[in-house]
Design a protein around this motif. Structure first.
Motif, short mmCIF file in Angstrom:
data_model
loop_
_atom_site.label_atom_id
_atom_site.label_comp_id
_atom_site.label_asym_id
_atom_site.label_seq_id
_atom_site.Cartn_x
_atom_site.Cartn_y
_atom_site.Cartn_z
N GLU A 165 0.81 -1.21 0.00
CA GLU A 165 0.00 0.00 0.00
C GLU A 165 0.85 1.27 0.00
N ASP A 166 1.97 1.25 0.74
CA ASP A 166 2.83 2.44 0.81
C ASP A 166 3.80 2.52 -0.38
N GLY A 167 3.79 1.49 -1.25
CA GLY A 167 4.64 1.51 -2.43
C GLY A 167 6.11 1.18 -2.17
N LYS A 168 6.45 0.88 -0.92
CA LYS A 168 7.84 0.57 -0.57
C LYS A 168 8.08 -0.94 -0.60
N ASP A 169 9.34 -1.31 -0.75
CA ASP A 169 9.77 -2.71 -0.67
C ASP A 169 9.05 -3.62 -1.66
N THR A 170 8.79 -3.13 -2.88
CA THR A 170 8.18 -3.94 -3.92
C THR A 170 9.18 -5.00 -4.38
N PHE A 171 8.69 -6.21 -4.65
CA PHE A 171 9.56 -7.28 -5.15
C PHE A 171 8.77 -8.13 -6.13
N GLU A 172 9.45 -9.06 -6.81
CA GLU A 172 8.80 -9.88 -7.82
C GLU A 172 8.74 -11.34 -7.42
N VAL A 173 7.67 -12.01 -7.87
CA VAL A 173 7.47 -13.43 -7.61
C VAL A 173 6.90 -14.09 -8.87
N THR A 174 7.04 -15.41 -8.95
CA THR A 174 6.44 -16.17 -10.04
C THR A 174 5.12 -16.74 -9.54
N CYS A 175 4.06 -16.58 -10.34
CA CYS A 175 2.76 -17.15 -10.00
C CYS A 175 2.29 -17.97 -11.20
N VAL A 176 1.64 -19.11 -10.92
CA VAL A 176 1.25 -20.05 -11.95
C VAL A 176 -0.27 -20.07 -12.12
N ALA B 159 -1.80 -4.95 0.22
CA ALA B 159 -0.84 -5.47 -0.74
C ALA B 159 -1.60 -6.11 -1.90
N HIS B 160 -1.03 -6.01 -3.09
CA HIS B 160 -1.63 -6.63 -4.26
C HIS B 160 -0.53 -7.07 -5.23
N PHE B 161 -0.93 -7.83 -6.24
CA PHE B 161 -0.03 -8.35 -7.25
C PHE B 161 -0.33 -7.69 -8.59
N GLU B 162 0.72 -7.33 -9.32
CA GLU B 162 0.56 -6.76 -10.66
C GLU B 162 1.40 -7.56 -11.64
N LEU B 163 0.78 -7.98 -12.74
CA LEU B 163 1.50 -8.76 -13.75
C LEU B 163 2.56 -7.90 -14.41
N LYS B 164 3.79 -8.39 -14.40
CA LYS B 164 4.89 -7.68 -15.03
C LYS B 164 5.25 -8.33 -16.36
N TYR B 165 5.42 -9.65 -16.37
CA TYR B 165 5.72 -10.40 -17.58
C TYR B 165 4.88 -11.67 -17.60
N GLY B 166 3.99 -11.80 -18.57
CA GLY B 166 3.20 -13.02 -18.71
C GLY B 166 4.00 -14.06 -19.47
N ALA B 167 3.73 -15.32 -19.19
CA ALA B 167 4.41 -16.41 -19.89
C ALA B 167 3.49 -17.63 -19.95
N THR B 168 3.56 -18.35 -21.06
CA THR B 168 2.79 -19.58 -21.19
C THR B 168 3.52 -20.68 -20.45
N HIS B 169 2.79 -21.43 -19.66
CA HIS B 169 3.38 -22.55 -18.93
C HIS B 169 3.85 -23.58 -19.97
N SER B 170 4.99 -24.20 -19.75
CA SER B 170 5.60 -25.08 -20.76
C SER B 170 4.68 -26.19 -21.25
N HIS B 171 3.91 -26.79 -20.36
CA HIS B 171 3.04 -27.89 -20.79
C HIS B 171 1.85 -27.43 -21.61
N LYS B 172 1.64 -26.12 -21.71
CA LYS B 172 0.54 -25.59 -22.51
C LYS B 172 1.01 -24.94 -23.81
N HIS B 173 2.32 -24.80 -23.99
CA HIS B 173 2.85 -24.12 -25.18
C HIS B 173 2.79 -25.05 -26.38
#
Length: 73
Positions: free
Chosen positions: A24-35, A49-63
């Motif tokens: 909420e305060d915009g500090k200490d932002t970091f990145e994680v992988t979500c499936v 706190a919330h999550f924002e998509l930075k880079y989308g990717a197709t899961h390997s078994h669906k490509h």
């Protein structure tokens, strides 16, 4: 910045990829992988706190380019 592309902990991930965890305060932002299909994880002591998509990717078994390769393995 929260908006249409922000997701709360507990919601189901619709697109696999790298997400920024934004407090909420915009500090200490970091990145994680979500499936896709899993839930966004809870955050400790971070109201708003919330999550924002930075880079989308197709899961390997669906490509499409990998489906035949995996079936042959």
């Amino acid at each position: 910045m929260a908006g249409d592309s922000s997701y709360k902990p507990g919601e189901i991930v619709k697109v696999s990829g790298i997400y920024s965890v934004v407090y909420e305060d915009g500090k200490d932002t970091f990145e994680v992988t979500c499936v896709e299909g899993e839930h966004f994880p809870p955050t400790r002591n971070a109201k708003g706190a919330h999550f924002e998509l930075k880079y989308g990717a197709t899961h390997s078994h669906k490509h499409e380019a990998l489906k035949e390769t995996q079936a042959q393995a």
